[in-house]
Design an enzyme around this catalytic site. Structure first.
Site, PDB file in Angstrom:
ATOM      1  N   GLU A 211      29.472  22.412  52.904  1.00  0.00           N
ATOM      2  CA  GLU A 211      27.893  22.051  53.511  1.00  0.00           C
ATOM      3  C   GLU A 211      27.083  23.330  53.876  1.00  0.00           C
ATOM      4  O   GLU A 211      25.974  23.120  54.315  1.00  0.00           O
ATOM      5  CB  GLU A 211      28.567  21.156  54.770  1.00  0.00           C
ATOM      6  CG  GLU A 211      27.316  20.616  55.408  1.00  0.00           C
ATOM      7  CD  GLU A 211      26.366  19.691  54.797  1.00  0.00           C
ATOM      8  OE1 GLU A 211      26.769  18.723  54.414  1.00  0.00           O
ATOM      9  OE2 GLU A 211      25.243  19.950  54.442  1.00  0.00           O
TER      10      GLU A 211
ATOM     11  N   GLY B 195      18.825  39.571  61.760  1.00  0.00           N
ATOM     12  CA  GLY B 195      20.128  39.461  61.280  1.00  0.00           C
ATOM     13  C   GLY B 195      20.190  38.071  60.367  1.00  0.00           C
ATOM     14  O   GLY B 195      21.451  38.011  60.107  1.00  0.00           O
TER      15      GLY B 195
ATOM     16  N   ASP C  14      18.952  34.486  46.482  1.00  0.00           N
ATOM     17  CA  ASP C  14      19.597  33.504  47.427  1.00  0.00           C
ATOM     18  C   ASP C  14      19.111  31.984  47.467  1.00  0.00           C
ATOM     19  O   ASP C  14      20.078  31.093  47.396  1.00  0.00           O
ATOM     20  CB  ASP C  14      19.258  33.845  49.050  1.00  0.00           C
ATOM     21  CG  ASP C  14      20.111  32.963  49.970  1.00  0.00           C
ATOM     22  OD1 ASP C  14      21.331  33.139  50.185  1.00  0.00           O
ATOM     23  OD2 ASP C  14      19.326  32.546  50.657  1.00  0.00           O
TER      24      ASP C  14
ATOM     25  N   LYS D 146      21.228  28.542  46.024  1.00  0.00           N
ATOM     26  CA  LYS D 146      21.182  27.249  46.811  1.00  0.00           C
ATOM     27  C   LYS D 146      20.637  26.112  45.714  1.00  0.00           C
ATOM     28  O   LYS D 146      21.220  24.996  45.708  1.00  0.00           O
ATOM     29  CB  LYS D 146      20.379  27.523  48.144  1.00  0.00           C
ATOM     30  CG  LYS D 146      21.234  28.306  49.122  1.00  0.00           C
ATOM     31  CD  LYS D 146      20.280  28.867  50.183  1.00  0.00           C
ATOM     32  CE  LYS D 146      20.814  29.774  51.165  1.00  0.00           C
ATOM     33  NZ  LYS D 146      19.999  30.442  52.214  1.00  0.00           N
TER      34      LYS D 146
HETATM   35  N1  HSE Z   1      19.941  35.175  53.968  1.00  0.00           N
HETATM   36  C1  HSE Z   1      19.767  33.953  54.123  1.00  0.00           C
HETATM   37  C2  HSE Z   1      18.645  33.485  54.859  1.00  0.00           C
HETATM   38  C3  HSE Z   1      20.814  33.294  55.102  1.00  0.00           C
HETATM   39  O1  HSE Z   1      17.611  34.204  55.065  1.00  0.00           O
HETATM   40  O2  HSE Z   1      18.072  32.132  54.719  1.00  0.00           O
HETATM   41  C4  HSE Z   1      21.425  31.959  55.019  1.00  0.00           C
HETATM   42  O3  HSE Z   1      21.680  31.646  53.517  1.00  0.00           O
END
Ligand code: HSE
Length: 440
Positions: free
Chosen positions: A132, A190, A204, A208
């Site tokens: 999830e 962070g 990234d 997803k």
């Molecule tokens: N690096 C990702 C972001 C973290 O900035 O959304 C969550 O996957």
């Protein structure tokens, strides 16, 4: 300890792994009452044993070797919080599944690359592979797609899936600051990946999107088929022009069924200002799912951070404690279809084009004519006051005028051909910009 306890092992005690410990220590008793059995951390593993993480780990068995922990017969669930598409994380997940342990992970990179095979492995061994937290952090989008929306044929899933990029674009838009300046600030928050090029380059988001595409369309994960553009080349000029024209620029991941296959694309996108997704600001994520009966749902929430991500991980653990077990990718792994890719040149939509036009008679007419040759209809043409290009090279000192074109719906192929012709005509300087407009 009760003998029907669900025995957990956490591999990786970074921000998220520690967050899972905190949630379970805070809500362990309540969760035990809700699921009817204790849910207990029994073992942990991390490279750094001495670090003070602000949580009491003294009652858990420490493993120096994550692989040994993954195979331990004293544990039921292996919670992979180490990260990385391959290496030790993958080896441990494979070992845990093969040893008949349930696995919970937030590792989108690993799932995007190996998800189909790992789903098969989980099914072969009759265990869960839950993730999830891999998409949208605390947003329950996997559960929505795996359970709540099964009464639909999904036609499109799209959204803002990277908080770092959305933060950068929001700050640029609200404060007029440039990309490099805001990136540094975003890293300090962070949320960024260890290597922030994974965020700003769109990887990234693509990890997803690959997961959502498989859930949406019953296809094998096809990360390598995703068309990818990051936000590195978005300038203040684009953000300001978009604003004047009634748009916001967002990094979207979009997967949709088309006549020629499945489009999977990640790119900066113009969305009309009045839409809900345009209003999603800062590190917040937003994922929309469109289906034949639901029409559209939108899920908005924190896409990263220890608390929200741990919250999602604990929901996966609780499903296991309750005995809820689904094929990881909703469709049985052996029934997943290959993902038939729709080529990007066939993409249909509106386009924003920003050109640095050399300011001489006939330039705009020539550009319009190249557009007409490709049967591209223009919705608007805006020329700003001319300036003097100060860069070195052949055009030193030549006057130029920024021109922004918005097209009506057309194909990517037509736009690319028109831009190639415009460039070879010599009316524009390099550095032109093309941003797709999403129809919402
Ligand atoms: N690096 C990702 C972001 C973290 O900035 O959304 C969550 O996957």
């Amino acid at each position: 300890m009760a003998n029907n306890s669900l025995r957990l092992a956490i591999a990786g005690l970074g921000t998220i792994g520690t967050g899972v410990v905190q949630v379970l220590q805070t809500h362990g008793d309540k969760l035990a009452r809700q699921v009817g059995r204790p849910v207990e951390i029994r073992a942990v593993c991390d490279l750094d044993r001495d670090l003070d993480r602000g949580v009491d780990l003294s009652s858990y068995e420490w493993f120096g070797d994550a692989l040994e922990m993954a195979r331990s017969d004293k544990l039921d669930v292996f919670i992979e919080m180490m990260g990385g598409a391959d290496g030790i994380a993958l080896a441990c997940v494979e070992a845990a599944l093969a040893a008949g342990k349930h696995v919970v992970t937030a590792n989108k990179a690993m799932l995007a690359k190996h998800g189909t095979r790992l789903a098969q492995l989980a099914e072969d061994h009759g265990v869960s592979l839950n993730f999830e937290a891999a998409v949208g952090g605390g947003i329950p989008v996997i559960k929505a797609m795996r359970e709540s929306l099964v009464g639909n044929d999904v036609t499109r899933v799209y959204g803002i899936m990277n908080g770092t990029c959305n933060y950068i674009l929001t700050r640029m838009q609200e404060e007029g600051r440039n990309f490099a300046d805001v990136l540094k600030e975003a890293q300090e928050l962070g949320f960024a990946e260890a290597d922030p090029t994974f965020d700003i380059g769109g990887h990234d988001t693509a990890h997803k999107l690959a997961i959502l595409t498989s859930l949406a369309f019953g296809t094998e994960l096809a990360f390598d088929e995703i068309y990818l553009e990051g936000i590195e080349n978005i300038t203040i000029a684009d953000i300001e022009a978009a604003d004047r024209l009634g748009y916001r620029i967002k990094l979207l991941g979009v997967a949709q069924i088309t006549d020629s296959g499945i489009e999977q694309r990640v790119h900066p996108t113009m969305v009309p200002k009045h839409t809900a997704i345009a209003e999603v600001a800062g590190v917040t994520n937003c994922i929309a799912v469109e289906g034949d009966f639901i029409d559209k749902i939108m899920l908005v929430g924190p896409g990263a951070g220890a608390g929200p991500t741990a919250s999602a991980i604990v929901s996966d653990i609780v499903d296991i404690a309750r005995g809820i077990q689904l094929p990881p990718l909703l469709t049985k792994a052996s029934d997943l279809k290959p993902c038939k890719r729709a080529g990007m040149r066939r993409h249909e939509g509106g386009y924003y084009i920003r050109l640095q036009v050399r300011d001489h008679p006939g330039a705009i007419a020539a550009i319009a004519s190249r557009m007409a040759e490709q049967e591209i209809s223009l919705q608007s043409v805006v020329q700003k006051a001319r300036g003097i290009r100060g860069s070195s090279g052949a055009q030193e000192g030549a006057p130029f005028a920024p021109v922004v074109l918005i097209t009506h719906e057309t194909t990517e192929s037509a736009v690319r051909k028109a831009l190639e012709a415009i460039n070879s005509d010599g009316h524009v300087e390099t550095g032109s910009q093309m941003i797709r407009i999403e129809s919402l």
